[in-house]
Motif scaffolding. Structure first.
Motif, PDB file in Angstrom:
ATOM      1  N   LEU A  97       0.833  -1.210   0.000  1.00 12.42           N
ATOM      2  CA  LEU A  97       0.000   0.000   0.000  1.00 12.42           C
ATOM      3  C   LEU A  97       0.866   1.258   0.000  1.00 12.42           C
ATOM      4  O   LEU A  97       0.588   2.218  -0.734  1.00 12.42           O
ATOM      5  CB  LEU A  97      -0.923   0.006   1.222  1.00 12.42           C
ATOM      6  N   ARG A  98       1.925   1.255   0.819  1.00 13.35           N
ATOM      7  CA  ARG A  98       2.805   2.433   0.873  1.00 13.35           C
ATOM      8  C   ARG A  98       3.462   2.682  -0.480  1.00 13.35           C
ATOM      9  O   ARG A  98       3.530   3.821  -0.951  1.00 13.35           O
ATOM     10  CB  ARG A  98       3.872   2.243   1.955  1.00 13.35           C
ATOM     11  N   ALA A 100       2.435   1.799  -3.393  1.00  8.92           N
ATOM     12  CA  ALA A 100       1.437   2.195  -4.388  1.00  8.92           C
ATOM     13  C   ALA A 100       0.827   3.557  -4.066  1.00  8.92           C
ATOM     14  O   ALA A 100       0.012   4.070  -4.837  1.00  8.92           O
ATOM     15  CB  ALA A 100       0.330   1.146  -4.465  1.00  8.92           C
ATOM     16  N   ARG A 101       1.230   4.146  -2.915  1.00  2.69           N
ATOM     17  CA  ARG A 101       0.692   5.431  -2.453  1.00  2.69           C
ATOM     18  C   ARG A 101      -0.837   5.384  -2.361  1.00  2.69           C
ATOM     19  O   ARG A 101      -1.542   6.292  -2.801  1.00  2.69           O
ATOM     20  CB  ARG A 101       1.148   6.571  -3.367  1.00  2.69           C
ATOM     21  N   LEU A 102      -1.323   4.294  -1.783  1.00  2.00           N
ATOM     22  CA  LEU A 102      -2.756   4.106  -1.596  1.00  2.00           C
ATOM     23  C   LEU A 102      -3.047   3.857  -0.121  1.00  2.00           C
ATOM     24  O   LEU A 102      -2.172   3.439   0.639  1.00  2.00           O
ATOM     25  CB  LEU A 102      -3.258   2.910  -2.413  1.00  2.00           C
ATOM     26  N   THR A 103      -4.282   4.110   0.258  1.00  3.50           N
ATOM     27  CA  THR A 103      -4.741   3.743   1.591  1.00  3.50           C
ATOM     28  C   THR A 103      -5.607   2.500   1.472  1.00  3.50           C
ATOM     29  O   THR A 103      -6.092   2.161   0.384  1.00  3.50           O
ATOM     30  CB  THR A 103      -5.562   4.875   2.223  1.00  3.50           C
ATOM     31  N   GLN A 106      -8.930   2.800  -0.265  1.00  2.00           N
ATOM     32  CA  GLN A 106      -8.987   2.956  -1.721  1.00  2.00           C
ATOM     33  C   GLN A 106      -8.984   1.623  -2.472  1.00  2.00           C
ATOM     34  O   GLN A 106      -9.108   1.608  -3.690  1.00  2.00           O
ATOM     35  CB  GLN A 106      -7.798   3.804  -2.190  1.00  2.00           C
ATOM     36  N   ILE A 107      -8.844   0.517  -1.752  1.00  2.00           N
ATOM     37  CA  ILE A 107      -8.826  -0.802  -2.388  1.00  2.00           C
ATOM     38  C   ILE A 107     -10.258  -1.277  -2.594  1.00  2.00           C
ATOM     39  O   ILE A 107     -11.066  -1.288  -1.659  1.00  2.00           O
ATOM     40  CB  ILE A 107      -8.049  -1.813  -1.520  1.00  2.00           C
ATOM     41  N   ASN A 108     -10.576  -1.683  -3.826  1.00  3.97           N
ATOM     42  CA  ASN A 108     -11.942  -2.114  -4.141  1.00  3.97           C
ATOM     43  C   ASN A 108     -12.250  -3.504  -3.596  1.00  3.97           C
ATOM     44  O   ASN A 108     -13.303  -3.731  -2.998  1.00  3.97           O
ATOM     45  CB  ASN A 108     -12.164  -2.100  -5.654  1.00  3.97           C
TER      46      ASN A 108
END
Length: 385
Positions: A97-98, A100-103, A106-108
């Motif tokens: 996640l880090r 990919a710069r996502l939280t 934000q994952i579907n």
């Protein structure tokens, strides 16, 4: 960021070690027989699988010589044993996640892969991390095979409405003058991918350049992995800084890296083909990533110092050439000051370990030589006309 050495076998091993310890304590026996050890592995796996749907399971094993071992194991007891391994799984998820710069929000969907993900603790902890119930409609034992089939369909041109992305596990680049790592393709770049960067020479009349292809996250070539080397030869002799060498990195769907170097003025070209992932284990990749964080500050300082020393060498060399050409147009005092400054700056570059100090001295030197540079440009313009 997956851990390829983590899975259901680790869970089974915890049950095995528990049973072996109790057998030794209660029965004064050490399980040495290959047949008994294999039976214990099979029973441990069966117990783990049963505990995915039941709260309690019993492990029974014949120790031979009329001795029999029976041990009930609860789901809670198993979860205590395997908790550290589940946490390792979650660490890999957090790192992904880090990068990919996502939280997690934000994952579907979160798709579970492998039989060990049927373990209730795994599903519960994954749900806690991502804030959603994992997607379990697909058999976790078939997920990888189904994904491979989808990717094969995409590569064959059958499916065009889906795209599965792979990424490079480590950065790729080349060794630059002074032993620094010049990164062209950064870690987690989507595959296939391509990057280009321009380089030049630092020595007058240089006719060949050795390209050392590197892999790693550190800033110095010596701390990275060398994937291969090749030489760009027969470059026409030119003053330092004039050749334009375009280095291209192209990594394809299969993870094969093609590196080429071309001197644009002469058209001279050389290339090499490499498989970057060959010979690296998951632990080695992880160690290289961790080292890059642990040594980040000192690596950046060392890289900056190398760049500054290279710039000092280049600027002082060009200044000496300019003095030889137009130094006679300067006042004697000004010329002596510049000549002295050349020697002082070179000596400082050889001994100084403070990049900030060297940077300031280089700026002072550049300001001191502005008039000399102007005279050199004026002479070049007159010669051109």
């Amino acid at each position: 960021h997956g851990d390829t050495h983590l899975g259901g076998d680790d869970f089974d091993r915890q049950i095995i070690e528990l049973v072996k310890g109790e057998v030794k304590e209660r029965c004064r026996l050490t399980i040495e027989s290959p047949r008994t050890r294999q039976a214990l592995r099979d029973f441990a796996e069966a117990v783990r699988i049963r505990l995915s749907t039941q709260e309690r399971a019993t492990l029974e094993i014949d120790l031979g010589g009329s001795q029999h071992f029976e041990r009930p194991i609860t789901r809670q007891e198993l979860e205590t044993l395997i908790a550290p391994f589940v946490e390792r799984t979650l660490q890999s998820c957090r790192q992904a996640l880090r990068d990919a710069r996502l939280t997690a929000e934000q994952i579907n969907e979160v798709v579970l892969v492998g039989g060990a993900t049927r373990t209730p603790l795994v599903r519960r902890r994954v749900a806690e991390l991502f804030g959603r119930t994992p997607y379990t409609a697909i058999d976790p034992m078939r997920v990888v095979a189904l994904g491979a089939a989808v990717q094969a369909s995409i590569l064959a041109g059958v499916s065009r409405d889906l795209l599965l992305l792979d990424v490079t596990p480590l950065s790729l680049g080349i060794e630059t003058l002074g032993g620094a790592m010049g990164k062209l393709i950064l870690r987690n770049t989507k595959v296939p991918g391509q990057a280009r960067e321009m380089f030049t020479t630092f020595v007058d009349g240089q006719t060949s350049v050795r390209i050392n292809v590197l892999q790693g996250e550190r800033e110095l070539a010596g701390d990275c992995r060398s994937l291969g080397q090749f030489d760009l030869r027969d470059i026409p002799p030119m003053p330092a800084g004039i050749p334009k060498i375009e280095v291209t990195f192209l990594i394809d769907h299969n993870g094969i890296l093609n590196v080429s170097a071309k001197e644009l003025r002469s058209g001279r070209e050389a290339s090499v083909q490499i498989i970057p992932a060959h010979g690296l284990t998951a632990q080695e990749v992880k160690r290289m990533e961790q080292d890059s964080y642990a040594f980040a500050r000192q690596d950046m300082a060392a890289h900056r110092l190398i760049d500054l020393r290279n710039q000092v060498a280049f600027d002082t060399h060009k200044t000496e050439q300019m003095l030889a050409r137009v130094g006679g147009e300067l006042d004697a005092d000004e010329r002596e000051r510049i000549e002295a400054a050349v020697g002082e700056l070179r000596r400082l570059a050889e001994t100084c370990d403070d990049p900030d100090l060297l940077y300031e001295k280089l700026r002072e030197f550049d300001r001191m030589t502005v008039r000399l540079a102007e005279l050199g440009i004026a002479q070049a313009l007159r010669s051109g006309s």
